[in-house]
Design an enzyme around this catalytic site. Sequence first.
Site, PDB file in Angstrom:
ATOM      1  CG  ASP A  65      -2.617   0.888   0.590  1.00 36.47           C
ATOM      2  OD1 ASP A  65      -2.147   1.434   0.472  1.00 36.47           O
ATOM      3  OD2 ASP A  65      -3.318   1.365   1.983  1.00 36.47           O
TER       4      ASP A  65
HETATM    5  C1  BGC Z   1      -4.569   3.604  -0.292  1.00 37.99           C
HETATM    6  C2  BGC Z   1      -5.214   2.333  -0.973  1.00 37.99           C
HETATM    7  C3  BGC Z   1      -4.816   3.079  -2.396  1.00 37.99           C
HETATM    8  C4  BGC Z   1      -3.932   3.577  -2.233  1.00 37.99           C
HETATM    9  C5  BGC Z   1      -3.254   5.015  -3.651  1.00 37.99           C
HETATM   10  C6  BGC Z   1      -3.571   3.940  -0.215  1.00 37.99           C
HETATM   11  O1  BGC Z   1      -3.919   5.301   0.251  1.00 37.99           O
HETATM   12  O2  BGC Z   1      -5.130   2.591   1.154  1.00 37.99           O
HETATM   13  O3  BGC Z   1      -6.088   1.789  -1.027  1.00 37.99           O
HETATM   14  O4  BGC Z   1      -5.162   2.294  -3.345  1.00 37.99           O
HETATM   15  O5  BGC Z   1      -3.027   5.325  -1.319  1.00 37.99           O
HETATM   16  O6  BGC Z   1      -4.359   5.707  -3.324  1.00 37.99           O
END
Ligand code: BGC
Length: 771
Positions: A231
Amino acid sequence: MAISHDRSTAEASLDEKTTLLSGQDFWSTKSVKQAGIPSLVLSDGPHGVRRQHRDADNLGLYDSEPATCFPPAVALASSWDSELVGRVGAALGREARSLGVNVLLGPGVNIKRSPLCGRNFEYFSEDPLLSGVLGAAHVLGVQSQGVGASVKHFAANNQETDRMQISADVDERTLREIYFPAFERIVAQARPATVMCSYNRVNGTYTAESHWLLTQVLRDEWAFDGLVVSDWGAVGDRVAALLAGTDLEMPGTGRGTDADVAAAVRSGELDEAVVDTAVARLRHLAGRVHTDARPPAVDVEAHHRLAREAAADCLVLLKNENRTLPLAPTGRFVVIGEFAAALRYQGGGSSHVNATRVDSPMDELRALLPGAQVDFAQGYDITGRSEAALLREEAVALAAESATAVLVVGLREADESEGFDREHLFLPPDQIELIRAVARVAPRTAVVLLNGGVVSLEDWHDDVDAVVEAWLPGQAGGGALADVLTGRVNPSGRLAETIPLRLQDTPPFLNFPGEQGHVRYGEGVMVGYRYYETADVPVRHPFGHGLSYTTFDQTDFQVAANSPDTATARVTVINTGDRYGKHVVQIYVAAPRRPVSSPALELRAFTKVALAPGESTTVEITLDRRAFAYWDIDRDDWTVTPGQYQVHLADNAHDVVATAVLDLPGDRLVRPLTLDSPIRDWFGHPRIGPALTSTMLSGLTAEEEAAAADSNAVALRLLSSMAMRQFLGFLPRQIPYELLEKLMEMSTAFPGRSTADCSRAALPRTRRAVP
Ligand code: BGC
């Protein structure tokens, strides 16, 4: 552009290879020509493409390229329709491809453990089967277009509070039965290109650094053959993450972590083969996705129509008394609520889409009711700047003159979002007051709810005639609402999560969101309806509930056992009403008494059927072995207890329509007796127990034997967990050791049950009416 693999990984230098394994910027990976790997673009997200450019932000605060905002997962899940979810997935894939996106960051399949989770709108359900089936359909749809999916967030990311640090402290059985199965099913059935690990820790270890999670379970057990991406910002220790199985760190941090990796290889801390494997996975990913020089265009109008069709099939008709809905084609109605003019249709955070257009429920209703007078009143001001009493009075005056008042209410975007959890389940107080005031004067009142997380209906439910839960229905939600309110579409959504009476009733109430960096999953497998039905806790609307404008009968329910521990269920569904409609066949299983605490019933299969008035169809559903199994921590495996299983055909998790009983052979567990086995196992063993008892009673007269029987029964209960080794010291007369040895040897040949039976499934299920 075809990807050229002209040079092998082995020919690229160590620095070239390590550089590939972290992002070039927020959204793309690096390319190394020498390794034959192009730069790939990864973008959010689950219900619409959020294609941002290099100078934009990660938080979703700034606009991205316009894209269709399909219904978020909270709504889509209520369709219980994998075919529909697959079509939405394919449309997402087409849009991603047209915007130059190679990997779309979704679906989110985390379980809704508490209704307070701020990101519940991005997740499907409180049930792992429903989440997994719909998640697999989503992935297959996206990937059918040559775009990779990213199943997220693996694992146990069930809250936003402290999501970057919190340790989800969960026992293994609960992980295996509740929090893993959606991921496991998607890996097996849809072969996702990537899996995204979560921010949180599981039992103390960051998921990005958990070898058990990312390598043992995900790859070795489930055979995941794609790439694990972190993530955004989840990697703390790059070397530890690589060793655990996190292949790609996103985004590019500029922290010099590539150099850390190269240094670790040079110092011998990290085997270069680990780097090579991760690079090979990246190369494999690049080979699986399209990288078009001239991306194909999409039919924006067709996608808007699909978004409307999908949203209409997601709406859940919770209550409909006095034939309030559908609205008559003529007459006078009033639509009340700011959201009826400016729809609330998606949640905040990284999934936020810059919609191609947004339907207004008001406009769409007027368009579908040309013969009616449809008035509008704002009713409330979400900014709180206008005088609430004045807005209410205006609405009440119009309601008094109308045949039906339709209130469109809900949560503000500021109330629920990625990044934080909610603190309560209530609608804003001015909206509650408005509903009650309107219901007092309107001949009929229907309430439409727009919310990403469950809200309480308790302050006003009994005052109104009809309730439609529209969730966050995406950009075409206005049209979809008009379709359902006017009867153009017959509602067929079913709740993918329970609507409780009170927050205090929810299973993790005492443990959510944890303290001092830890959140204890003390409720274990008793999540959502599993808890309510087992503990007999009344709810406002059970999981699986949803009404229709037509009626269905289900007859001839039969279940037949197949090869060991699988079964086929069959039922005939008839549309007995006068409208075309869709019905969800729901099959739940209740296990017999078994060595672990088990939910009263669990959803094990479902399917949605569409029928014209008078039409019928016979549905056949397979129940696989997993439908009857629990995760046994002693055996480290899925285990079926021998015995009678009840297979329920149900309208929802609470209302069973018919039950069939299945006798399953199950797993006969051979657990040999040892001196460390508790005496309940010795005496409870079908062969050894009687032999042992007769040895102990030998030499007694019939009278003495009868007298001993009662006191022995009490003593056995008292000492049941005592090991045989200890028990021997408590006996007035020794049992010859040779005999014990012989019995232990015999026990290896005769299976017995060695764990205490603490099943709660055997408690009688009472039906408590909701007051
Ligand atoms: C989120 C993800 C997301 C990623 C990219 C993170 O903060 O938890 O779900 O895909 O950011 O935006």
